[in-house]
Design a protein around this motif. Structure first.
Motif, PDB file in Angstrom:
ATOM      1  N   UNK A   1     -66.429  39.065 -33.468  1.00 37.33           N
ATOM      2  CA  UNK A   1     -67.112  39.944 -32.520  1.00 37.33           C
ATOM      3  C   UNK A   1     -68.099  40.853 -33.241  1.00 37.33           C
ATOM      4  N   UNK A   2     -67.686  41.387 -34.388  1.00 39.33           N
ATOM      5  CA  UNK A   2     -68.579  42.264 -35.162  1.00 39.33           C
ATOM      6  C   UNK A   2     -69.829  41.510 -35.599  1.00 39.33           C
ATOM      7  N   UNK A   3     -69.669  40.277 -36.053  1.00 37.81           N
ATOM      8  CA  UNK A   3     -70.834  39.479 -36.482  1.00 37.81           C
ATOM      9  C   UNK A   3     -71.774  39.224 -35.303  1.00 37.81           C
ATOM     10  N   UNK A   4     -71.206  38.950 -34.144  1.00 42.01           N
ATOM     11  CA  UNK A   4     -72.049  38.725 -32.951  1.00 42.01           C
ATOM     12  C   UNK A   4     -72.818  39.985 -32.588  1.00 42.01           C
ATOM     13  N   UNK A   5     -72.150  41.132 -32.639  1.00 44.05           N
ATOM     14  CA  UNK A   5     -72.801  42.397 -32.307  1.00 44.05           C
ATOM     15  C   UNK A   5     -73.860  42.742 -33.350  1.00 44.05           C
ATOM     16  N   UNK A   6     -73.563  42.479 -34.636  1.00 41.42           N
ATOM     17  CA  UNK A   6     -74.541  42.757 -35.697  1.00 41.42           C
ATOM     18  C   UNK A   6     -75.818  41.952 -35.487  1.00 41.42           C
ATOM     19  N   UNK A   7     -75.666  40.686 -35.094  1.00 48.59           N
ATOM     20  CA  UNK A   7     -76.857  39.847 -34.917  1.00 48.59           C
ATOM     21  C   UNK A   7     -77.738  40.380 -33.796  1.00 48.59           C
ATOM     22  N   UNK A   8     -77.104  40.893 -32.728  1.00 53.65           N
ATOM     23  CA  UNK A   8     -77.875  41.468 -31.617  1.00 53.65           C
ATOM     24  C   UNK A   8     -78.541  42.764 -32.060  1.00 53.65           C
ATOM     25  N   UNK A   9     -77.754  43.650 -32.700  1.00 54.78           N
ATOM     26  CA  UNK A   9     -78.266  44.966 -33.091  1.00 54.78           C
ATOM     27  C   UNK A   9     -79.400  44.854 -34.108  1.00 54.78           C
ATOM     28  N   UNK A  10     -79.261  43.939 -35.073  1.00 59.06           N
ATOM     29  CA  UNK A  10     -80.305  43.773 -36.087  1.00 59.06           C
ATOM     30  C   UNK A  10     -81.601  43.270 -35.450  1.00 59.06           C
ATOM     31  N   UNK A  11     -81.481  42.391 -34.494  1.00 58.54           N
ATOM     32  CA  UNK A  11     -82.659  41.868 -33.818  1.00 58.54           C
ATOM     33  C   UNK A  11     -83.380  42.961 -33.041  1.00 58.54           C
ATOM     34  N   UNK A  12     -82.598  43.935 -32.545  1.00 54.92           N
ATOM     35  CA  UNK A  12     -83.176  45.024 -31.757  1.00 54.92           C
ATOM     36  C   UNK A  12     -83.511  46.250 -32.600  1.00 54.92           C
ATOM     37  N   UNK A  13     -83.021  46.290 -33.838  1.00 49.23           N
ATOM     38  CA  UNK A  13     -83.236  47.464 -34.679  1.00 49.23           C
ATOM     39  C   UNK A  13     -82.433  48.661 -34.217  1.00 49.23           C
ATOM     40  N   UNK A  14     -81.205  48.438 -33.747  1.00 50.30           N
ATOM     41  CA  UNK A  14     -80.357  49.488 -33.198  1.00 50.30           C
ATOM     42  C   UNK A  14     -79.140  49.703 -34.094  1.00 50.30           C
ATOM     43  N   UNK A  15     -78.761  50.951 -34.282  1.00 55.13           N
ATOM     44  CA  UNK A  15     -77.564  51.257 -35.084  1.00 55.13           C
ATOM     45  C   UNK A  15     -76.538  52.087 -34.317  1.00 55.13           C
ATOM     46  N   UNK A  16     -76.900  52.566 -33.120  1.00 53.75           N
ATOM     47  CA  UNK A  16     -75.998  53.410 -32.323  1.00 53.75           C
ATOM     48  C   UNK A  16     -75.440  52.591 -31.165  1.00 53.75           C
ATOM     49  N   UNK A  17     -74.102  52.537 -31.069  1.00 51.15           N
ATOM     50  CA  UNK A  17     -73.430  51.683 -30.096  1.00 51.15           C
ATOM     51  C   UNK A  17     -72.530  52.507 -29.179  1.00 51.15           C
TER      52      UNK A  17
ATOM     53  N   UNK B   1     -68.733  48.727 -40.439  1.00 50.59           N
ATOM     54  CA  UNK B   1     -69.938  47.913 -40.640  1.00 50.59           C
ATOM     55  C   UNK B   1     -71.201  48.767 -40.675  1.00 50.59           C
ATOM     56  N   UNK B   2     -71.048  50.094 -40.556  1.00 47.04           N
ATOM     57  CA  UNK B   2     -72.182  50.989 -40.685  1.00 47.04           C
ATOM     58  C   UNK B   2     -72.799  51.454 -39.385  1.00 47.04           C
ATOM     59  N   UNK B   3     -72.180  51.153 -38.252  1.00 49.30           N
ATOM     60  CA  UNK B   3     -72.719  51.576 -36.970  1.00 49.30           C
ATOM     61  C   UNK B   3     -72.221  52.964 -36.596  1.00 49.30           C
ATOM     62  N   UNK B   4     -73.051  53.701 -35.874  1.00 48.72           N
ATOM     63  CA  UNK B   4     -72.631  54.929 -35.217  1.00 48.72           C
ATOM     64  C   UNK B   4     -72.094  54.531 -33.851  1.00 48.72           C
ATOM     65  N   UNK B   5     -70.820  54.788 -33.589  1.00 46.91           N
ATOM     66  CA  UNK B   5     -70.172  54.271 -32.376  1.00 46.91           C
ATOM     67  C   UNK B   5     -69.676  55.402 -31.487  1.00 46.91           C
ATOM     68  N   UNK B   6     -69.700  55.145 -30.179  1.00 43.71           N
ATOM     69  CA  UNK B   6     -69.204  56.101 -29.189  1.00 43.71           C
ATOM     70  C   UNK B   6     -68.103  55.429 -28.373  1.00 43.71           C
ATOM     71  N   UNK B   7     -67.002  56.142 -28.257  1.00 47.99           N
ATOM     72  CA  UNK B   7     -65.839  55.652 -27.510  1.00 47.99           C
ATOM     73  C   UNK B   7     -65.979  56.006 -26.025  1.00 47.99           C
ATOM     74  N   UNK B   8     -65.620  55.057 -25.163  1.00 48.95           N
ATOM     75  CA  UNK B   8     -65.535  55.302 -23.721  1.00 48.95           C
ATOM     76  C   UNK B   8     -64.078  55.093 -23.321  1.00 48.95           C
ATOM     77  N   UNK B   9     -63.467  56.013 -22.564  1.00 50.71           N
ATOM     78  CA  UNK B   9     -62.037  55.924 -22.255  1.00 50.71           C
ATOM     79  C   UNK B   9     -61.650  54.566 -21.668  1.00 50.71           C
ATOM     80  N   UNK B  10     -60.553  54.020 -22.155  1.00 53.57           N
ATOM     81  CA  UNK B  10     -60.038  52.744 -21.668  1.00 53.57           C
ATOM     82  C   UNK B  10     -58.815  53.013 -20.802  1.00 53.57           C
TER      83      UNK B  10
END
Length: 616
Positions: free
Chosen positions: A55-71, A103-112
């Protein structure tokens, strides 16, 4: 695991209440984030800690393509019909959150485990939406599934084709002039963001006592109340009239088929994980999800001459598709539906296109008469686009509409060309109504041949077509009425489809007998009429008739009884006028000419009629 990634300008959420009793109190009950990649994520029963790195690899490929680091990691169970138990999902959520941080991302938690309201604004560029499926690690995909996935990942080309021959590459949905097509282009090409809104028909189908959810059945299965059943039967009769007009012969085939039959197994493979299966002692049975099963078996046993072509068959039958739970939305998408199908067997593509255009124009005429607004979408294999383009232009000119054209790089399905009339609802969702498909493979694949002039057995071409499921047609009619209401018009069903076409309201108890006499005459003349003889004020009974979208309200009192002139209120234009009973009959008959008719399916007197939903 399923991840719906949206490159967003902004997302805001607020916690409302617990969805799971054991869910922890949220650290951040309300938050807003800008310029982020929002990850709507569903954890499934087969997910484990081994799924996290993938899952992390899939998300990295999307984020790198978009130039995004905040999730923003947003738990969204509605993406799957196989959700993991809460504790398993919570553990995977925490593991994924930590792995993304590592993996170096800035991440935000949403209540589950909580119900939340949210607003999101998604960017409009072609890469803004991505869906990723992380399958079970321990299972290898069969070779066929791998090949299909590889094909699906090849990019299609999208253009707008205009009736005058102009062709424009799709680069931004906001530039599309046709309002319905604009929404379809956004949803189909750029990805529809979750709106959080419920389509209007869900409330209307209950308030009008037509259709309702059935809690004792599976998701996507519905109960039809008497007036809803009447509407359903009338649309079924309409489908038969269309088939008869197009020269199709009616057939009937079973609902259950054996999965150990190679032909059935091959068809079922196209809908992997989307069919109801019933294990038995010796084999597994499958509930039909399309009209091809029995028809193809029947045609395989036939002797067909070129003189018989085109050869068309019609069947209307319950069909079943195990759609994902989160995809089942009212009557827009169901797991059980009634599908009227027509299949035409023809000699070649040229004859197939003649039938194709005939169906296209017939369904346009049908939707126009029903007042349903729609957008046109064509899907065509690249190597045939230029060859079939003149046919598409001729059809678009006939309906005076532009179309979204999806040009596929190669054959991915059994059809080389198909189109859909897409309806857009009040929540800006879209759904396919009528469709026609030019099938260039199944005739030979399933052993359906005809004998040509020289006595040779040859495969033909099959034109698959349907005006749309009966339930989805009701959805489209109700959504069309709701959209008309937003524009200031009175919502209503087509006159021929209204469960009650005329409501007679006596002013006082002394006029009830006369009102009943009028209603009886109307029903004898095949006009559905009832009498509101309840002990309510006249004003309340008139309001109730308006609330139920009654096309004609006839109020009768002493004056009407003495003069024979009825006081009539016509819903379509709001006009109030006086007319004789014969004049009213003539007016209604002229409006419902050549349309199916069925009598009332409820007691004629409202005082003897049960209430099915809520209170009157």
């Amino acid at each position: 695991m399923r991840i719906f990634a949206l490159h967003s300008d902004r997302i805001w959420y607020r916690v409302r209440e617990k969805a799971v009793a054991s869910a922890s109190e949220p650290e951040v009950p309300e938050a807003s984030y800008q310029e982020v990649l929002v990850l709507f994520t569903a954890f499934e029963t087969f997910d484990s800690e081994l799924s996290i790195p993938r899952a992390v690899e899939a998300i990295k490929s999307i984020a790198e393509r978009l130039g995004v680091t905040e999730l923003v990691l947003y738990p969204w169970v509605h993406l799957t019909d196989q959700p993991a138990p809460f504790q398993q999902a919570l553990d995977l959520y925490e593991r994924l959150l930590k792995a993304l941080k590592d993996a170096g991302f800035s991440t935000h938690r949403v209540p589950i485990g909580w119900y939340k309201e949210f607003e999101i604004k998604v960017k409009g560029h072609p890469l803004a939406e991505s869906l990723r499926t992380i399958g079970p690690v321990e299972l290898e995909r069969p070779k066929e599934a791998t090949e299909v996935r590889e094909e699906e990942e090849e990019a299609s080309r999208f253009v707008i084709l205009y009736p005058d021959g102009r062709e424009e590459e799709v680069t931004d949905w906001k530039n599309v002039e046709d309002e319905d097509l604009k929404i379809v282009v956004r949803n189909e090409v750029f990805g529809k963001p979750p709106s959080g809104r419920e389509p209007a028909h869900i409330d209307l189908m209950r308030r009008l006592e037509l259709v309702d959810y059935e809690p004792s059945s599976d998701v996507g299965h519905f109960r039809f109340y008497p007036e809803g059943t009447l509407v359903k039967r009338l649309i079924e009769d309409l489908a038969f009239d269309v088939a008869r007009r197009l020269g199709a012969m009616e057939i009937e085939t079973p609902l259950l088929y054996r999965l150990d039959d190679p032909a059935i197994a091959s068809q079922a493979a196209r809908f992997r994980e989307r069919n109801y299966q019933i294990p038995t002692g010796k084999t597994t049975l499958i509930l039909r999800f399309a009209g091809d099963f029995g028809l193809f078996s029947m045609m395989r046993d036939m002797n067909i001459s070129y003189r018989d072509l085109p050869l068309s068959f019609y069947e209307i039958s319950p069909s079943f598709r195990l759609e994902q739970r989160g995809e089942c939305v009212g009557l827009r998408r169901l797991r059980a539906f009634t599908m009227p199908d027509i299949h035409s067997f023809v000699s070649d593509v040229e004859q197939g296109m003649e039938m194709y255009e005939k169906f296209f124009l017939e369904y346009h005429r049908l939707l126009k008469e029903l007042g349903i607004e729609y957008a046109v979408v064509f899907r065509v294999v690249a190597k045939l686009y230029e060859k079939l383009k003149p046919d598409m232009l001729r059809m678009l000119s006939a309906v005076n509409k532009p179309a979204l054209i999806e040009i596929l790089p190669k054959m991915k399905h059994y059809w080389a060309l198909k189109h859909e009339f897409q309806v857009v609802d009040t929540s800006e969702g879209n759904a396919q109504l009528s469709t026609v498909q030019l099938d260039v493979e199944d005739s030979e694949r399933y052993g359906i041949f005809y004998v040509d002039r020289d006595g040779n057995r040859k495969p033909g071409v099959i034109v698959h077509t349907s005006m749309g499921s009966v339930e989805r047609m009701i959805y489209a009619i109700l959504e069309t009425a709701a959209k008309a209401s937003k524009r200031g018009a009175k919502p209503m069903l087509p006159l021929w489809l209204a469960p009650t076409q005329v409501r007679v309201i006596p002013v006082s108890p002394e006029n009830i007998e006369y009102a009943v006499e009028i209603a009886k005459k109307l029903n004898e003349l095949q006009i559905r009429a009832d009498v509101d003889d309840r002990e309510l004020t006249l004003a309340k009974r008139v309001r109730e008739a308006e609330r139920r979208w009654i096309p004609y309200i006839v109020v009768v009192g002493k004056k009407e009884q003495e003069t024979g002139l009825l006081s009539i209120r016509r819903r379509s234009d709001g006009v109030e006028y006086s007319a004789t009973l014969d004049d009213l009959v003539s007016e209604i008959k002229s409006e419902t000419k050549e349309r199916p008719f069925k009598p009332l399916n409820v007691p004629m007197r409202l005082s003897r009629r049960p209430v099915f939903v809520g209170s009157s």
